[in-house]
Design an enzyme around this catalytic site. Structure first.
Site, mmCIF file in Angstrom:
data_model
loop_
_atom_site.group_PDB
_atom_site.id
_atom_site.type_symbol
_atom_site.label_atom_id
_atom_site.label_comp_id
_atom_site.label_asym_id
_atom_site.label_seq_id
_atom_site.Cartn_x
_atom_site.Cartn_y
_atom_site.Cartn_z
ATOM 1 N N HIS A 109 -2.268 1.441 7.031
ATOM 2 C CA HIS A 109 -2.553 1.366 5.602
ATOM 3 C C HIS A 109 -2.273 2.707 4.939
ATOM 4 O O HIS A 109 -2.703 3.761 5.420
ATOM 5 C CB HIS A 109 -4.016 0.974 5.402
ATOM 6 C CG HIS A 109 -4.401 0.678 3.991
ATOM 7 N ND1 HIS A 109 -3.714 -0.223 3.196
ATOM 8 C CD2 HIS A 109 -5.422 1.162 3.222
ATOM 9 C CE1 HIS A 109 -4.303 -0.289 2.012
ATOM 10 N NE2 HIS A 109 -5.323 0.546 1.996
ATOM 11 N N CYS A 111 0.824 -1.214 0.000
ATOM 12 C CA CYS A 111 0.000 0.000 0.000
ATOM 13 C C CYS A 111 0.857 1.261 0.000
ATOM 14 O O CYS A 111 0.494 2.275 -0.602
ATOM 15 C CB CYS A 111 -0.948 -0.007 1.181
ATOM 16 S SG CYS A 111 -0.125 0.016 2.794
ATOM 17 N N ASN A 143 -8.022 4.392 -2.664
ATOM 18 C CA ASN A 143 -7.480 3.177 -2.067
ATOM 19 C C ASN A 143 -6.813 2.336 -3.149
ATOM 20 O O ASN A 143 -6.840 2.676 -4.338
ATOM 21 C CB ASN A 143 -8.608 2.406 -1.371
ATOM 22 C CG ASN A 143 -8.102 1.452 -0.307
ATOM 23 O OD1 ASN A 143 -6.897 1.238 -0.149
ATOM 24 N ND2 ASN A 143 -9.016 0.852 0.436
#
Length: 373
Positions: free
Chosen positions: A297, A158, A318
């Site tokens: 994240h 991520c 995302n």
């Protein structure tokens, strides 16, 4: 439109339409009370979920995961039926994962044990901006500065995706050219302070890009969702473009006002706590929690706005593919009053600095005729 051409805007709008169409092919599984009334009904729901998401489970694994699926289905249905939050959940591809597996596979991959590189460009360049003078809403997607939603897969990368969103954005803003860049180069080659699929930090990745001659395109160095041998020199021979930055700056910690100052000018990399069930199964609306501030994240803020009910939000890109959330995005409540912002969104924000459109390429990139951005 300034440096961003109308062609870029049209291209980004077309890409968004195509992304929505692709998501509709894998639509959310609707749930009614009758779907949860009996074991038989739940098994039927599980089979429909597997078919919709093209999930194949062996007999023993299917029975092992069914209990988790039941729990998740009840959680989602109960949340939506109560209707006491401005966001909804759906039974997405994580439907038969427990939180431990989800955390190990898709979040929990920021390297909290590794210090981040200090900013190579001192200060906060947007500090003098008056918050009252900022536009009421910003959406860098509409300005042609955001590429399509990507999918990190089962790799704790991520941090690389968050970094790339911000670099793609500032490059488009400065040059008028929206180029999809390589997360895989960061995973394979940025190994001094980051650790591929085992995690990393966005600040360290910005410094890698600055110190190693830029970042190559995704087309030349495509994503594999696994760490491999760094072959950027070979990939560079096939890439007509490499994108440079001057370094990075950190947004003052825990300040949503300063985050707004930065986002009004460019996409910004942020860290959030994303391992909770509500975040995991988010579908639509302004997310108001539950979540804490155990940052696990990396994502990117690409805008902000106000919903019809008057609730302010951050638009967050995302890296779980376009079938998650609102075509791959989540709107996170802005100015919630929580210290550090909801889910910790304002705790560790940073962004790349790029003052010139075409700096002199470094020798490492001098491998044939290529365009330097």
């Amino acid at each position: 439109m300034g440096l961003l051409s109308k062609k870029l805007l049209v291209a980004s709008m077309v890409a968004a339409v195509l992304a929505v169409a692709a998501v509709e092919l894998c639509s959310a599984i609707p749930m009614e009370d009758k779907d949860l009334e009996s074991e038989e009904a739940l098994w039927d729901l599980y089979e429909r979920w597997q078919s919709a998401h093209r999930v194949r489970r062996h007999h023993a694994e299917k029975h092992r995961r069914f209990g988790t699926f039941k729990s998740n289905a009840h959680f989602i249905h109960s949340h939506n039926k109560r209707g006491d939050h401005p966001y909804r959940l759906h039974l997405n591809r994580f439907g038969d994962m427990d939180q431990a597996e989800f955390r190990a596979t898709f979040v929990g991959d920021l390297r909290r044990d590794t210090p981040s590189k200090p900013p190579s460009v001192p200060g906060f360049m947007y500090a003098a901006l008056n918050v009252s003078d900022l536009p009421p809403s910003v959406d860098w997607r509409q300005k042609g500065a955001v590429t399509g939603v990507k999918d990190q897969g089962k790799c704790g990368s991520c941090w690389a995706f968050s970094t790339v969103v911000s670099v793609e954005g500032i490059n488009a803003i400065r040059t008028g050219s929206l180029v999809s860049l390589s997360e895989q180069e960061l995973i394979d080659c940025d190994t001094a302070d980051n650790d591929g699929c085992q995690g990393g930090l966005m600040d360290n990745a910005f410094e890698y890009i600055k110190n190693n001659g830029g970042l190559i395109t995704e087309a030349a160095y495509p994503y594999r969702a696994a760490r491999g041998t760094c072959n950027v020199a070979r990939a560079a021979q096939n890439s007509p473009v490499v994108v440079h930055i001057d370094g990075h700056q950190d947004v003052p910690a825990n300040s949503e006002e300063d985050l707004a100052r930065a986002v009004a000018n460019q996409p910004v990399s942020v860290a959030v706590e994303a391992s909770g069930k509500a975040f995991m199964f988010y579908s639509e609306g302004v997310f108001t929690g539950e979540c804490g501030t155990e940052l696990d994240h990396g994502v990117a803020v690409v805008g902000y706005g106000v919903a019809e009910d008057g609730k302010a939000y951050w638009t967050v890109k995302n890296s779980w593919g376009p079938s998650w959330g609102e075509q791959g995005y989540i709107r996170v409540e802005k100015d919630s009053g929580a210290s550090g912002g909801l889910c910790g969104i304002a705790m560790e924000a940073s962004y790349p600095v790029k003052t010139y459109s075409k700096p002199k390429p470094t020798p490492r990139r001098a491998l044939g005729a290529r365009e330097s951005l």
